[in-house]
Design a protein around this motif. Structure first.
Motif, PDB file in Angstrom:
ATOM      1  N   ALA A  42      63.831 -29.403  -6.513  1.00  8.17           N
ATOM      2  CA  ALA A  42      64.521 -28.137  -6.212  1.00  8.17           C
ATOM      3  C   ALA A  42      65.324 -28.258  -4.929  1.00  8.17           C
ATOM      4  N   LYS A  43      64.769 -28.910  -3.913  1.00  3.07           N
ATOM      5  CA  LYS A  43      65.490 -29.075  -2.654  1.00  3.07           C
ATOM      6  C   LYS A  43      66.698 -29.990  -2.845  1.00  3.07           C
ATOM      7  N   ALA A  44      66.532 -31.064  -3.622  1.00  2.00           N
ATOM      8  CA  ALA A  44      67.656 -31.973  -3.870  1.00  2.00           C
ATOM      9  C   ALA A  44      68.780 -31.251  -4.613  1.00  2.00           C
ATOM     10  N   GLU A  45      68.418 -30.432  -5.612  1.00  2.00           N
ATOM     11  CA  GLU A  45      69.443 -29.676  -6.341  1.00  2.00           C
ATOM     12  C   GLU A  45      70.158 -28.705  -5.413  1.00  2.00           C
ATOM     13  N   SER A  46      69.403 -28.035  -4.571  1.00  2.00           N
ATOM     14  CA  SER A  46      70.005 -27.083  -3.637  1.00  2.00           C
ATOM     15  C   SER A  46      70.936 -27.796  -2.659  1.00  2.00           C
ATOM     16  N   ASP A  47      70.478 -28.934  -2.116  1.00  4.93           N
ATOM     17  CA  ASP A  47      71.320 -29.700  -1.197  1.00  4.93           C
ATOM     18  C   ASP A  47      72.582 -30.210  -1.887  1.00  4.93           C
TER      19      ASP A  47
END
Length: 118
Positions: A42-47
């Protein structure tokens, strides 16, 4: 005498055990590999989304394309009149941008290949 009351001590012990069980469950949930992986994705997608938006804005600024908000009541025929010419200019930059992207991708692949060889 309330401190030494056996019933009160048993209630305190039961409450402390329940709080401890909740804390242990929360810690186990937090460090669970499945949940860690889910948060990481989720963090990678957001970044990645933020990065793409940032790149899009910077490319737009570099080529002089500034998006403008649509206002209620604005005529739809005139909405894109000024952008037609800018889009035509951007179409000329397409092959250049694809070439730059290809060079970056090949460079990244070569760097990764060299690192793995070591």
């Amino acid at each position: 005498m309330a401190d030494t009351d056996p019933m009160e001590l048993e209630r305190r012990i039961a409450r402390t055990r329940a709080e401890l069980a909740q804390t242990v469950d929360a810690i186990a949930d937090r460090v669970s590999p499945k949940n860690v992986a889910r948060r990481t994705v989720a963090k990678a997608e957001s970044d990645a989304r933020r990065f793409l938006v940032s790149v899009g804005e910077r490319v737009g600024e570099a080529v002089g394309l500034n998006p403008r908000p649509v206002r209620p009541g604005e005529e739809s025929e005139d909405l894109w009149a000024g952008e037609q010419r800018e889009l035509a200019e951007l179409a000329e930059l397409g092959p250049i941008l694809v070439g730059v992207g290809a060079v970056l991708a090949v460079s990244a692949a070569v760097l990764l290949w060299r690192r793995r060889r070591r």
